[in-house]
Design a protein around this motif. Structure first.
Motif, short mmCIF file in Angstrom:
data_model
loop_
_atom_site.label_atom_id
_atom_site.label_comp_id
_atom_site.label_asym_id
_atom_site.label_seq_id
_atom_site.Cartn_x
_atom_site.Cartn_y
_atom_site.Cartn_z
N PRO A 12 5.31 -3.60 -13.41
CA PRO A 12 5.78 -3.68 -12.02
C PRO A 12 6.67 -2.52 -11.60
CG PRO A 12 6.97 -5.23 -13.42
CD PRO A 12 5.91 -4.62 -14.27
N MET A 13 6.87 -2.43 -10.31
CA MET A 13 7.85 -1.49 -9.75
C MET A 13 9.19 -1.74 -10.44
SD MET A 13 7.19 -1.88 -5.64
CE MET A 13 6.29 -3.42 -5.41
N GLY A 14 9.89 -0.66 -10.73
CA GLY A 14 11.23 -0.82 -11.32
C GLY A 14 11.23 -1.11 -12.80
N GLY A 16 10.46 1.11 -14.98
CA GLY A 16 10.86 2.36 -15.64
C GLY A 16 9.69 3.15 -16.19
N LYS A 17 8.51 2.97 -15.59
CA LYS A 17 7.31 3.65 -16.10
C LYS A 17 7.47 5.18 -16.05
CE LYS A 17 4.66 1.56 -13.04
NZ LYS A 17 5.46 0.57 -12.29
N THR A 18 8.04 5.66 -14.96
CA THR A 18 8.19 7.12 -14.82
C THR A 18 9.25 7.65 -15.78
OG1 THR A 18 7.51 6.97 -12.51
CG2 THR A 18 8.67 8.97 -13.17
N VAL A 35 0.96 8.93 -11.47
CA VAL A 35 -0.18 8.84 -10.56
C VAL A 35 0.28 8.85 -9.10
CG1 VAL A 35 -2.15 7.41 -9.82
CG2 VAL A 35 -1.67 7.72 -12.26
N ASP A 36 1.38 8.14 -8.78
CA ASP A 36 1.86 8.14 -7.39
C ASP A 36 2.26 9.55 -6.95
OD1 ASP A 36 1.52 5.50 -6.71
OD2 ASP A 36 3.53 4.89 -7.31
N ALA A 37 2.94 10.28 -7.84
CA ALA A 37 3.35 11.65 -7.49
C ALA A 37 2.11 12.52 -7.28
CB ALA A 37 4.25 12.23 -8.58
N SER A 46 3.84 11.43 1.65
CA SER A 46 4.53 10.48 0.78
C SER A 46 3.73 9.18 0.70
CB SER A 46 5.92 10.18 1.35
OG SER A 46 5.78 9.47 2.57
N ILE A 47 4.04 8.35 -0.28
CA ILE A 47 3.36 7.05 -0.39
C ILE A 47 3.60 6.20 0.87
CG2 ILE A 47 3.15 4.93 -1.77
CD1 ILE A 47 2.08 7.45 -3.21
N PRO A 48 4.85 6.12 1.39
CA PRO A 48 5.03 5.35 2.63
C PRO A 48 4.19 5.91 3.79
CG PRO A 48 7.15 5.68 1.57
CD PRO A 48 6.15 6.51 0.81
N GLY A 58 -6.41 1.64 2.17
CA GLY A 58 -6.64 3.08 2.06
C GLY A 58 -5.89 3.66 0.87
N PHE A 59 -4.63 3.22 0.71
CA PHE A 59 -3.85 3.69 -0.43
C PHE A 59 -4.54 3.33 -1.74
CE2 PHE A 59 -0.84 2.64 -3.82
CZ PHE A 59 -0.31 3.90 -4.04
N ARG A 60 -5.07 2.09 -1.83
CA ARG A 60 -5.70 1.65 -3.10
C ARG A 60 -6.93 2.50 -3.42
NH1 ARG A 60 -1.54 -0.45 -5.38
NH2 ARG A 60 -0.63 -2.16 -4.22
N ARG A 61 -7.68 2.89 -2.39
CA ARG A 61 -8.85 3.76 -2.65
C ARG A 61 -8.39 5.10 -3.23
NH1 ARG A 61 -10.88 1.25 1.93
NH2 ARG A 61 -10.02 2.81 3.35
N THR A 80 1.33 4.64 -14.08
CA THR A 80 0.54 4.15 -12.95
C THR A 80 1.46 3.42 -11.97
OG1 THR A 80 0.06 2.03 -14.01
CG2 THR A 80 -1.46 3.85 -14.45
N GLY A 81 0.98 3.20 -10.75
CA GLY A 81 1.70 2.38 -9.80
C GLY A 81 1.53 0.90 -10.17
N GLY A 82 2.49 0.10 -9.73
CA GLY A 82 2.50 -1.32 -10.11
C GLY A 82 1.25 -2.09 -9.74
N GLY A 83 0.52 -1.61 -8.70
CA GLY A 83 -0.67 -2.33 -8.26
C GLY A 83 -1.98 -1.76 -8.78
N ALA A 84 -1.91 -0.78 -9.67
CA ALA A 84 -3.14 -0.14 -10.15
C ALA A 84 -4.03 -1.12 -10.91
CB ALA A 84 -2.81 1.06 -11.03
N GLY A 119 11.21 3.86 -0.63
CA GLY A 119 9.98 4.57 -0.97
C GLY A 119 8.82 3.67 -1.35
N ARG A 120 9.05 2.36 -1.35
CA ARG A 120 7.99 1.43 -1.76
C ARG A 120 7.66 0.49 -0.60
NH1 ARG A 120 11.11 2.65 -6.41
NH2 ARG A 120 9.90 2.91 -8.31
N PRO A 121 6.56 0.78 0.09
CA PRO A 121 6.24 0.03 1.32
C PRO A 121 6.18 -1.49 1.12
CG PRO A 121 4.79 1.92 1.06
CD PRO A 121 5.59 1.85 -0.19
N LEU A 122 5.68 -1.94 -0.03
CA LEU A 122 5.51 -3.40 -0.21
C LEU A 122 6.86 -4.12 -0.31
CD1 LEU A 122 2.53 -3.59 -2.74
CD2 LEU A 122 2.49 -3.75 -0.24
N LEU A 123 7.93 -3.34 -0.56
CA LEU A 123 9.25 -3.97 -0.72
C LEU A 123 10.06 -4.01 0.56
CD1 LEU A 123 10.90 -2.98 -4.09
CD2 LEU A 123 9.79 -5.10 -3.39
N GLN A 138 1.26 -12.87 -9.36
CA GLN A 138 -0.15 -12.48 -9.18
C GLN A 138 -0.60 -11.51 -10.27
OE1 GLN A 138 -0.72 -9.61 -6.07
NE2 GLN A 138 -2.88 -10.10 -5.78
N ARG A 139 0.28 -10.58 -10.65
CA ARG A 139 -0.15 -9.45 -11.48
C ARG A 139 0.09 -9.61 -12.97
NH1 ARG A 139 2.28 -4.62 -7.68
NH2 ARG A 139 0.83 -4.88 -5.91
N GLU A 140 1.02 -10.46 -13.33
CA GLU A 140 1.37 -10.59 -14.76
C GLU A 140 0.14 -10.80 -15.65
OE1 GLU A 140 4.49 -10.91 -16.55
OE2 GLU A 140 3.59 -11.73 -18.36
#
Ligand code: S3P
Length: 177
Positions: A12-14, A16-18, A35-37, A46-48, A58-61, A80-84, A119-123, A138-140
């Motif tokens: 997930p976001m936060g 510490g993947k990066t 991947v986001d960068a 930017s991602i937003p 569109g972002f997911r594509r 990767t991004g949290g939703g990949a 910087g994270r639109p979903l938040l 959903q993602r776990e």
């Protein structure tokens, strides 16, 4: 440890993947790709801005396209991004490309890291903690299904976490499950 395939960090976001990904790549002497960068650099936005212009779909594509291109390249530590993991094709591509590591994070630590983040639109919701919990529910299962290894850095500093994760990866390679 010689890196002959990708090491792909999911979670997930936060989580510490990066930060951990950079420390791990430095330790292993290989490249690091966020991947986001890469998406932002490739599109000059930017991602937003991408979310605003094209919506999440569109972002997911773009995320899938960039992820596949990165995985087709030279072996690297890939954050990767949290939703990949939402896309089944992405999940299969990640597993086929190397070792997938699920980075878990305590929700309290996660929220502290992400509080006030723009910087994270979903938040950008009235209740970021509730949003993070719903996304995690959903993602776990997807993170767990995709990963070869689950790693919990906890409060370890990035270098210490990278050392521990490198050891886990080395033992996974010498004793594959
Ligand atoms: C997202 C996570 C972000 C980024 C985008 C969407 C998600 O990446 O890809 O804002 O769906 O969880 P990080 O996990 O690196 O924050």
């Amino acid at each position: 440890m010689h890196v002959s395939h990708h090491i792909v960090l999911v979670g997930p976001m936060g989580a510490g993947k990066t930060t951990l990904g950079q420390a791990l790549a430095a330790r292993l002497g290989c490249a690091f790709v966020d991947v986001d960068a890469r998406i932002a650099a490739d599109h000059g936005q930017s991602i937003p801005a991408l979310f605003a212009a094209e919506g999440e779909a569109g972002f997911r594509r773009r995320e899938s396209d960039t992820l596949r291109a990165v995985l087709a390249g030279a072996p690297a530590v890939v954050a990767t991004g949290g939703g990949a993991v939402l896309d089944a094709g992405n999940r299969a591509a990640m597993r086929a490309a190397g070792t997938v590591v699920y980075l878990t994070v305590d929700p309290v630590i996660q929220l502290a890291r992400l509080r006030g983040d723009t910087g994270r639109p979903l938040l950008q919701t009235a209740d970021p903690a509730g949003t993070l919990a719903a996304l995690q529910a959903q993602r776990e299962p997807l993170y767990r299904d995709t990963a070869h290894l689950v790693f919990t850095p906890g409060t370890l500093a990035p270098d210490a976490a990278a050392r521990m994760l490198a050891d886990r990866l080395a033992s996974l390679e010498s004793h594959p499950a």
